[in-house]
Design a protein around this motif. Structure first.
Motif, PDB file in Angstrom:
ATOM      1  N   PRO A   1       0.835  -1.199   0.000  1.00 54.66           N
ATOM      2  CA  PRO A   1       0.000   0.000   0.000  1.00 54.66           C
ATOM      3  C   PRO A   1       0.875   1.257   0.000  1.00 54.66           C
ATOM      4  CG  PRO A   1      -0.064  -1.055   2.157  1.00 54.66           C
ATOM      5  CD  PRO A   1       0.765  -1.943   1.264  1.00 54.66           C
ATOM      6  N   GLU A   2       0.329   2.302  -0.534  1.00 52.21           N
ATOM      7  CA  GLU A   2       0.980   3.603  -0.439  1.00 52.21           C
ATOM      8  C   GLU A   2       0.881   4.070   1.019  1.00 52.21           C
ATOM      9  OE1 GLU A   2      -0.070   8.142  -1.887  1.00 52.21           O
ATOM     10  OE2 GLU A   2      -1.033   6.444  -2.893  1.00 52.21           O
ATOM     11  N   VAL A   3       1.984   4.569   1.577  1.00 52.51           N
ATOM     12  CA  VAL A   3       1.959   5.089   2.941  1.00 52.51           C
ATOM     13  C   VAL A   3       2.259   6.584   2.874  1.00 52.51           C
ATOM     14  CG1 VAL A   3       3.001   5.008   5.232  1.00 52.51           C
ATOM     15  CG2 VAL A   3       2.695   2.902   3.936  1.00 52.51           C
ATOM     16  N   ALA A   4       1.284   7.383   3.250  1.00 53.85           N
ATOM     17  CA  ALA A   4       1.424   8.839   3.111  1.00 53.85           C
ATOM     18  C   ALA A   4       2.121   9.452   4.319  1.00 53.85           C
ATOM     19  CB  ALA A   4       0.041   9.464   2.937  1.00 53.85           C
ATOM     20  N   GLU A   5       2.568  10.664   4.157  1.00 53.83           N
ATOM     21  CA  GLU A   5       3.070  11.460   5.291  1.00 53.83           C
ATOM     22  C   GLU A   5       1.875  11.858   6.161  1.00 53.83           C
ATOM     23  OE1 GLU A   5       6.453  12.822   5.447  1.00 53.83           O
ATOM     24  OE2 GLU A   5       6.919  11.437   3.800  1.00 53.83           O
ATOM     25  N   LEU A   6       2.162  12.359   7.340  1.00 58.17           N
ATOM     26  CA  LEU A   6       1.096  12.856   8.204  1.00 58.17           C
ATOM     27  C   LEU A   6       0.310  13.963   7.478  1.00 58.17           C
ATOM     28  CD1 LEU A   6      -0.239  12.800  10.979  1.00 58.17           C
ATOM     29  CD2 LEU A   6       1.406  14.491  11.745  1.00 58.17           C
ATOM     30  N   THR A   7      -1.000  13.834   7.492  1.00 60.54           N
ATOM     31  CA  THR A   7      -1.863  14.726   6.727  1.00 60.54           C
ATOM     32  C   THR A   7      -2.927  15.292   7.656  1.00 60.54           C
ATOM     33  OG1 THR A   7      -1.534  13.220   4.851  1.00 60.54           O
ATOM     34  CG2 THR A   7      -3.333  14.802   4.652  1.00 60.54           C
ATOM     35  N   GLY A   8      -3.270  16.545   7.476  1.00 66.16           N
ATOM     36  CA  GLY A   8      -4.374  17.116   8.244  1.00 66.16           C
ATOM     37  C   GLY A   8      -5.691  16.595   7.687  1.00 66.16           C
ATOM     38  N   LEU A   9      -6.697  16.506   8.542  1.00 65.26           N
ATOM     39  CA  LEU A   9      -7.985  15.961   8.102  1.00 65.26           C
ATOM     40  C   LEU A   9      -8.528  16.719   6.892  1.00 65.26           C
ATOM     41  CD1 LEU A   9     -10.365  14.000   8.522  1.00 65.26           C
ATOM     42  CD2 LEU A   9     -11.347  15.682  10.092  1.00 65.26           C
ATOM     43  N   ALA A  10      -8.499  18.055   6.953  1.00 65.07           N
ATOM     44  CA  ALA A  10      -9.076  18.858   5.862  1.00 65.07           C
ATOM     45  C   ALA A  10      -8.335  18.588   4.545  1.00 65.07           C
ATOM     46  CB  ALA A  10      -9.025  20.344   6.222  1.00 65.07           C
ATOM     47  N   ASP A  11      -7.009  18.409   4.636  1.00 61.13           N
ATOM     48  CA  ASP A  11      -6.242  18.120   3.418  1.00 61.13           C
ATOM     49  C   ASP A  11      -6.599  16.751   2.851  1.00 61.13           C
ATOM     50  OD1 ASP A  11      -4.894  20.541   3.375  1.00 61.13           O
ATOM     51  OD2 ASP A  11      -3.361  19.821   4.774  1.00 61.13           O
ATOM     52  N   TRP A  12      -6.801  15.787   3.743  1.00 58.75           N
ATOM     53  CA  TRP A  12      -7.160  14.445   3.273  1.00 58.75           C
ATOM     54  C   TRP A  12      -8.523  14.467   2.582  1.00 58.75           C
ATOM     55  CZ3 TRP A  12     -10.521  10.254   5.107  1.00 58.75           C
ATOM     56  CH2 TRP A  12     -10.274   9.049   4.431  1.00 58.75           C
ATOM     57  N   LEU A  13      -9.436  15.242   3.139  1.00 63.39           N
ATOM     58  CA  LEU A  13     -10.763  15.323   2.515  1.00 63.39           C
ATOM     59  C   LEU A  13     -10.650  15.845   1.082  1.00 63.39           C
ATOM     60  CD1 LEU A  13     -12.942  16.679   5.494  1.00 63.39           C
ATOM     61  CD2 LEU A  13     -12.612  14.311   4.753  1.00 63.39           C
ATOM     62  N   LYS A  14      -9.655  16.744   0.858  1.00 64.96           N
ATOM     63  CA  LYS A  14      -9.437  17.224  -0.524  1.00 64.96           C
ATOM     64  C   LYS A  14      -8.855  16.110  -1.404  1.00 64.96           C
ATOM     65  CE  LYS A  14      -8.554  21.949   0.925  1.00 64.96           C
ATOM     66  NZ  LYS A  14      -7.389  22.655   1.509  1.00 64.96           N
ATOM     67  N   ILE A  15      -7.936  15.328  -0.838  1.00 62.52           N
ATOM     68  CA  ILE A  15      -7.287  14.256  -1.610  1.00 62.52           C
ATOM     69  C   ILE A  15      -8.314  13.242  -2.116  1.00 62.52           C
ATOM     70  CG2 ILE A  15      -5.709  12.271  -1.422  1.00 62.52           C
ATOM     71  CD1 ILE A  15      -4.002  14.002   0.511  1.00 62.52           C
ATOM     72  N   VAL A  16      -9.297  12.915  -1.261  1.00 64.64           N
ATOM     73  CA  VAL A  16     -10.285  11.884  -1.649  1.00 64.64           C
ATOM     74  C   VAL A  16     -11.576  12.503  -2.189  1.00 64.64           C
ATOM     75  CG1 VAL A  16      -9.331  10.193  -0.029  1.00 64.64           C
ATOM     76  CG2 VAL A  16     -11.210  11.674   0.719  1.00 64.64           C
ATOM     77  N   LYS A  17     -11.488  13.796  -2.532  1.00 61.69           N
ATOM     78  CA  LYS A  17     -12.689  14.554  -2.928  1.00 61.69           C
ATOM     79  C   LYS A  17     -13.525  13.852  -4.002  1.00 61.69           C
ATOM     80  CE  LYS A  17     -12.090  18.178  -5.420  1.00 61.69           C
ATOM     81  NZ  LYS A  17     -11.645  19.472  -5.949  1.00 61.69           N
ATOM     82  N   ASN A  18     -12.848  13.264  -5.005  1.00 65.97           N
ATOM     83  CA  ASN A  18     -13.582  12.701  -6.136  1.00 65.97           C
ATOM     84  C   ASN A  18     -13.996  11.245  -5.953  1.00 65.97           C
ATOM     85  OD1 ASN A  18     -13.558  15.112  -7.589  1.00 65.97           O
ATOM     86  ND2 ASN A  18     -11.460  14.710  -8.294  1.00 65.97           N
ATOM     87  N   PHE A  19     -13.721  10.669  -4.777  1.00 63.60           N
ATOM     88  CA  PHE A  19     -14.167   9.287  -4.526  1.00 63.60           C
ATOM     89  C   PHE A  19     -15.692   9.293  -4.405  1.00 63.60           C
ATOM     90  CE2 PHE A  19     -10.263   6.966  -2.657  1.00 63.60           C
ATOM     91  CZ  PHE A  19      -9.392   7.728  -3.411  1.00 63.60           C
ATOM     92  N   LYS A  20     -16.323   8.288  -4.988  1.00 65.93           N
ATOM     93  CA  LYS A  20     -17.783   8.229  -4.930  1.00 65.93           C
ATOM     94  C   LYS A  20     -18.272   7.710  -3.584  1.00 65.93           C
ATOM     95  CE  LYS A  20     -18.896   9.763  -9.002  1.00 65.93           C
ATOM     96  NZ  LYS A  20     -18.281   9.089 -10.127  1.00 65.93           N
ATOM     97  N   ILE A  21     -17.478   6.819  -2.971  1.00 64.53           N
ATOM     98  CA  ILE A  21     -17.888   6.239  -1.687  1.00 64.53           C
ATOM     99  C   ILE A  21     -16.930   6.715  -0.607  1.00 64.53           C
ATOM    100  CG2 ILE A  21     -18.298   4.109  -0.383  1.00 64.53           C
ATOM    101  CD1 ILE A  21     -20.163   4.245  -2.663  1.00 64.53           C
ATOM    102  N   LYS A  22     -17.457   7.413   0.369  1.00 69.83           N
ATOM    103  CA  LYS A  22     -16.643   7.930   1.480  1.00 69.83           C
ATOM    104  C   LYS A  22     -17.384   7.632   2.775  1.00 69.83           C
ATOM    105  CE  LYS A  22     -16.501  11.814  -0.987  1.00 69.83           C
ATOM    106  NZ  LYS A  22     -16.189  13.172  -1.507  1.00 69.83           N
ATOM    107  N   LEU A  23     -16.680   6.944   3.674  1.00 67.07           N
ATOM    108  CA  LEU A  23     -17.331   6.486   4.904  1.00 67.07           C
ATOM    109  C   LEU A  23     -16.510   6.863   6.121  1.00 67.07           C
ATOM    110  CD1 LEU A  23     -17.962   2.818   3.688  1.00 67.07           C
ATOM    111  CD2 LEU A  23     -19.628   4.692   3.699  1.00 67.07           C
ATOM    112  N   VAL A  24     -17.177   7.214   7.175  1.00 67.38           N
ATOM    113  CA  VAL A  24     -16.491   7.418   8.446  1.00 67.38           C
ATOM    114  C   VAL A  24     -17.236   6.618   9.518  1.00 67.38           C
ATOM    115  CG1 VAL A  24     -17.701   9.637   8.734  1.00 67.38           C
ATOM    116  CG2 VAL A  24     -15.753   9.112  10.199  1.00 67.38           C
ATOM    117  N   ALA A  25     -16.449   5.882  10.317  1.00 74.27           N
ATOM    118  CA  ALA A  25     -17.045   5.039  11.365  1.00 74.27           C
ATOM    119  C   ALA A  25     -17.218   5.853  12.631  1.00 74.27           C
ATOM    120  CB  ALA A  25     -16.128   3.850  11.646  1.00 74.27           C
ATOM    121  N   GLU A  26     -18.408   5.788  13.208  1.00 69.74           N
ATOM    122  CA  GLU A  26     -18.681   6.518  14.441  1.00 69.74           C
ATOM    123  C   GLU A  26     -19.679   5.713  15.247  1.00 69.74           C
ATOM    124  OE1 GLU A  26     -17.339   9.278  15.668  1.00 69.74           O
ATOM    125  OE2 GLU A  26     -18.755   9.454  17.338  1.00 69.74           O
ATOM    126  N   LYS A  27     -19.318   5.438  16.493  1.00 70.50           N
ATOM    127  CA  LYS A  27     -20.118   4.537  17.331  1.00 70.50           C
ATOM    128  C   LYS A  27     -21.579   4.973  17.470  1.00 70.50           C
ATOM    129  CE  LYS A  27     -21.296   1.762  20.799  1.00 70.50           C
ATOM    130  NZ  LYS A  27     -22.714   2.066  20.646  1.00 70.50           N
TER     131      LYS A  27
END
Lengths: 244, 244
Positions: B142-168
């Motif tokens: 797998p690709e292993v990224a550098e430490l990324t801020g949440l907001a930046d990651w949201l931009k990286i995956v912006k065009n993904f059709k399926i985006k999920l976050v787990a929350e109890k």
């Protein structure tokens, strides 16, 4: 996070009084330094939870007065009875921890031809399971069986409608199970040892009505295979409204 | 079990020759005591595997002659891009190990408000990931990224059709996702830190198109939540013929 819970055996709650003994007593007043008058959460491993005030502490027991019984916790479905072929201690401990955190109903350590060891310490197993349940807050202690031979376990789960064994080289995945009406939510799930089940053992399972399924395209360590199997069973179950 | 594999970078296989360097060189000839003439398995982390004969060993490198290239390994679908909020080292190492063994495509360590630490060692992360892939035999790093801020990651995956976050505390489970046609198999999956995402962070995720799902009825440790999420995504995917 959920509140920390202390374990009381179901028979140890009487007339709004409960008693913590042994490790639970030590954990409460030596490790967490609870004092008389503190309110703590008790659970009986059977879905019952209580808020209780510590009324006395002595060198053997902590006595508590129940302030309030909480609503009974729902138990997870499906009801998974897990057969785990013996693996090395660290891996086996992880299997116990994760399967308890994931709410399985019963754990059977199984002796098979390729198992690396042939004995278990049930007392130690129960401690690991209790700690995991305490931390996960799930409220139900799984049954932990003595070491059982594979053939004997097949008899124990004989009447289960759904029986599955995970094997890397099979092609049938869980999703190939066709839902059809069935009156049970009980599932017997068998995870083989590192070296796999022998051909004879697999034949024995299949003769006992087990479906051989492939969990994942890669070979997984026993610990990981266990978590994957439970997760997939839960997912499949909630998705189809029951493995039927 | 599968054969033990040694890693060669894709650019290090030329004209039927390959070279093992650094840790791979040491592992091959110091730990496993391979000798000139021994045949070993090489993989390039990109699905290519080779059978190769050791032609020379010196203090810096092991040189090999490729005997045979094996059929290219299939890469697992769906393609999971995992955002993992930083947790304590031991838990984070386990997340790296299990998610690599389960074939995720990319791992992004994320800094969030409730993360217990705010730095990573990418070199160490890559070593853990490489070891896990070597042991699982899955053939893809797998690709292993550098430490990324949440907001930046949201931009990286912006065009993904399926985006999920787990929350109890959410009630929507994975199975509530309604399959509908979609041209991508890429999934962005986010696992929060021990203390959960903050309300602001969850809002940010939802504004970025993330669905908040409940993986399991109990609160799970980050390591376990990661395995459960990947297992369920794989199961859901194979069952529905694609999360669409």
């Amino acid at each position: 996070m959920h509140d920390f819970q202390f374990y009381v055996q179901p028979g140890e709650v009487h007339d709004r009084r409960a008693v913590l003994k042994g490790d639970e007593r030590d954990h409460c007043c030596r490790v967490l330094r609870k004092r008389v008058g503190d309110v703590i959460i008790l659970f009986d491993g059977n879905g019952n939870q209580y808020e209780a005030e510590i009324s006395s502490i002595n060198k053997d027991v902590v006595e508590c007065l129940i302030c309030q019984q909480r609503p009974k916790l729902n138990r997870i479905v499906p009801e998974i009875h897990l057969g785990i072929c013996l693996v090395k201690n660290a891996a086996f401990d992880e299997v116990l921890t994760t399967s308890s955190a994931l709410g399985v109903h019963a754990i059977y350590p199984l002796a098979t031809q390729h198992s690396v060891k042939q004995h278990v310490n049930p007392e130690r197993m129960r401690k690991i399971v209790l700690n995991s349940v305490k931390q996960s807050g799930n409220g139900y202690l799984p049954e932990v069986a003595e070491l059982t031979g594979l053939a004997d376990w097949l008899k124990i789960v004989k009447n289960f409608k759904i029986k599955l064994v995970a094997e890397k080289d099979e092609s049938l995945s869980l999703s190939a199970l066709v839902p059809e009406p069935c009156e049970t939510d009980r599932i017997a799930a068998l995870i083989g040892p590192e070296g796999g089940l022998s051909r004879d053992e697999l034949d024995l399972c299949q003769a006992a009505g087990f479906l051989v399924i492939n969990l994942f395209p890669y070979r997984l360590r026993t610990e990981l295979a266990t978590t994957v199997m439970i997760s997939q069973l839960y997912q499949y179950y909630t998705q189809t409204g029951g493995i039927k």
